[in-house]
Write an enzyme that holds these catalytic residues in place. Structure first.
Site, PDB file in Angstrom:
ATOM      1  CG  ASP A  13      -1.820  -1.192   1.299  1.00 56.02           C
ATOM      2  OD1 ASP A  13      -2.292  -1.631   0.241  1.00 56.02           O
ATOM      3  OD2 ASP A  13      -2.005  -1.717   2.408  1.00 56.02           O
ATOM      4  CG  HIS A  41      -1.272  -2.078  -7.368  1.00 56.10           C
ATOM      5  ND1 HIS A  41      -0.314  -2.539  -8.214  1.00 56.10           N
ATOM      6  CD2 HIS A  41      -0.994  -2.627  -6.166  1.00 56.10           C
ATOM      7  CE1 HIS A  41       0.510  -3.345  -7.560  1.00 56.10           C
ATOM      8  NE2 HIS A  41       0.109  -3.419  -6.325  1.00 56.10           N
TER       9      HIS A  41
END
Ligand code: GDP
Length: 424
Positions: A13, A41
């Site tokens: 992340d 993503h």
């Protein structure tokens, strides 16, 4: 011709998708080389905002060929849903710009079932799986008990292979977990519903990449998850079940001899971590809530609130080393603008002694963070596009991290949009 890998330095992340979306402009091909539909993503561009789980983040660029390599967990169901979401927003996807390796293994319905059954069995000792079937999938792959995507072209052999696997899998489902067995009819329906629809994209991508390299094409390798989730070098067993590090990219892409000229390690300006496991620099209470809200730290796949903390120099330096990063992209610097003083985890305390080394996983639980504070800048920097326009305190923060981790910070991201960044 030069190749580049964009990888995460920490727990995932970090903003990899955003960096791939930005940098694909300079590459002909983007390859995802590991992982499956278990991460997200986030990409924000002229088509909208997307959380990509399997599709390479180069899918939005005209002329860029996107490849799902042999190392990915090919979840056809997830992929088809994602293709629909993205094409609904006006992006064109066809076998011309998306190719799937014939050697990628198929994530089958029982992988997701087994993930949930095992998490339920573990109860309060669970690892925090996203229940996308990733761990059962990779276990099966290493037991040589998966089906390769290319087998979809060999119907007779495929049915025999599936029947053998089904017999074995049902022993586990029924005898270990007391669950319902899977029937061949269900598997055949799955092949018809999903397998047939991904067939047009499946080809010998290894050969394609080999020829593309010979023709001087440049490749961008896209990782899913960060170094600290790497199966071999991460915070085992709270890792993912594949190798996320850059050096696995050539293997997982189907281009074992590929040279990676540049490894861009993505680091967030503070730390976040989803799921269970040791997270030495974790903040709690109001301080944590404020940072979580400022950075909107909720999982792209699961919506789970992310655990947050200050940037962790010890873990980041380790991540830089394991990724062999040549450059760093520091993301979300804008999020820290609300802080008067910015905490930084500079060292760990282990058995009462200060250390700069990232500890062995079993020792991590007893590690304590040593926190220092740097000056904040207290103004909005999201519109800044040149290094010299950043407030001095923000420059100092970036330079401090750069010196401590020993790797040049080449990109500083100050917003989720494609153009919201500074190149140094
Ligand atoms: P990835 O899996 O590494 O691509 O990262 P995620 O997509 O899970 O999380 C990154 C989040 O931060 C996404 O919501 C991005 O839109 C957002 N983001 C990325 N870079 C920046 C930035 O520089 N500033 C801000 N405010 N948000 C960013």
């Amino acid at each position: 011709m030069s190749n580049c890998a964009i990888v995460g330095i920490n727990w995932g992340d970090e903003g990899k998708g955003r960096m791939v979306d930005l940098l694909t402009e300079n590459y002909d091909i983007v390859v995802r080389y590991q992982g499956g539909g278990n991460a997200g993503h986030t990409v924000v561009n002229e088509f909208g905002k997307f959380a990509l789980h399997l599709l390479p983040s180069g899918i939005f660029r005209k002329g860029v060929v996107n490849v799902l390599g042999n190392g990915v967990a090919l979840d056809a169901q997830n992929l088809l849903e994602e293709i629909k979401t993205v094409t609904d927003k006006g992006v064109s996807i066809s076998p011309d710009n998306l190719m799937i390796s014939d050697r990628a293994s198929l994530l089958l319905p029982w992988h997701r079932d087994l993930d949930s059954l095992e998490e339920a069995r573990l109860a309060d000792k669970k690892y925090g799986s996203t229940k996308q079937g990733i761990a059962p999938f990779y276990s099966d792959k290493y037991q040589k008990k998966t089906v390769l995507a290319g087998e979809l072209f060999y119907k007779t052999e495929l049915m025999k292979h599936l029947a053998d696997l089904c017999e074995w899998k049902n022993l586990i489902l029924t005898r270990v977990y007391g669950a319902q067995p899977v029937t061949m009819d269900e598997l055949i329906a799955w092949v018809e519903d999903y397998g047939e629809k991904i067939k047009p994209y499946i080809c010998d991508t290894s050969k394609y990449l080999h020829n593309a390299q010979k023709d001087g094409k440049s490749i961008l390798f896209e990782a899913q998850l960060g170094a600290l989730r790497d199966l071999d070098f991460g915070i085992y067993p709270y890792t993912t079940s594949s190798n996320a590090i850059a050096s696995y990219a050539p293997v997982g892409s189907g281009l074992p001899g590929a040279r990676i000229d540049e490894v861009i390690g993505v680091v967030k300006a503070y730390s976040t971590c989803v799921g269970e496991g040791p997270f030495t620099c974790e903040m709690f209470g109001e301080e944590a809530d404020a940072l979580r809200e400022a950075g909107f730290e909720y999982g792209a796949k699961t919506g789970r609130p992310r655990r947050v903390g200050p940037i962790d120099i010890v873990a980041t330096r380790y991540g830089v080393r394991m990724q062999a990063a040549t450059d760093i992209a520091l993301t979300k610097l804008d999020v820290l603008s609300y802080l008067e003083k910015i905490p930084v985890c500079t060292h760990y305390l282990l058995d009462g002694k200060q250390t700069d080394d990232f500890p062995f996983p079993a020792a991590l639980d007893s590690a304590k963070p040593v926190i220092e504070y740097l000056d904040g800048w207290n103004c909005d920097i999201s519109g800044v596009r040149r290094w010299e326009d950043l407030p001095k305190a923000a420059q100092k923060y970036v330079e401090f991290i750069e010196k401590e981790i020993g790797c040049p910070i080449t990109y500083v991201s100050v917003g989720p949009e494609r153009e919201a960044y500074i190149k140094r």
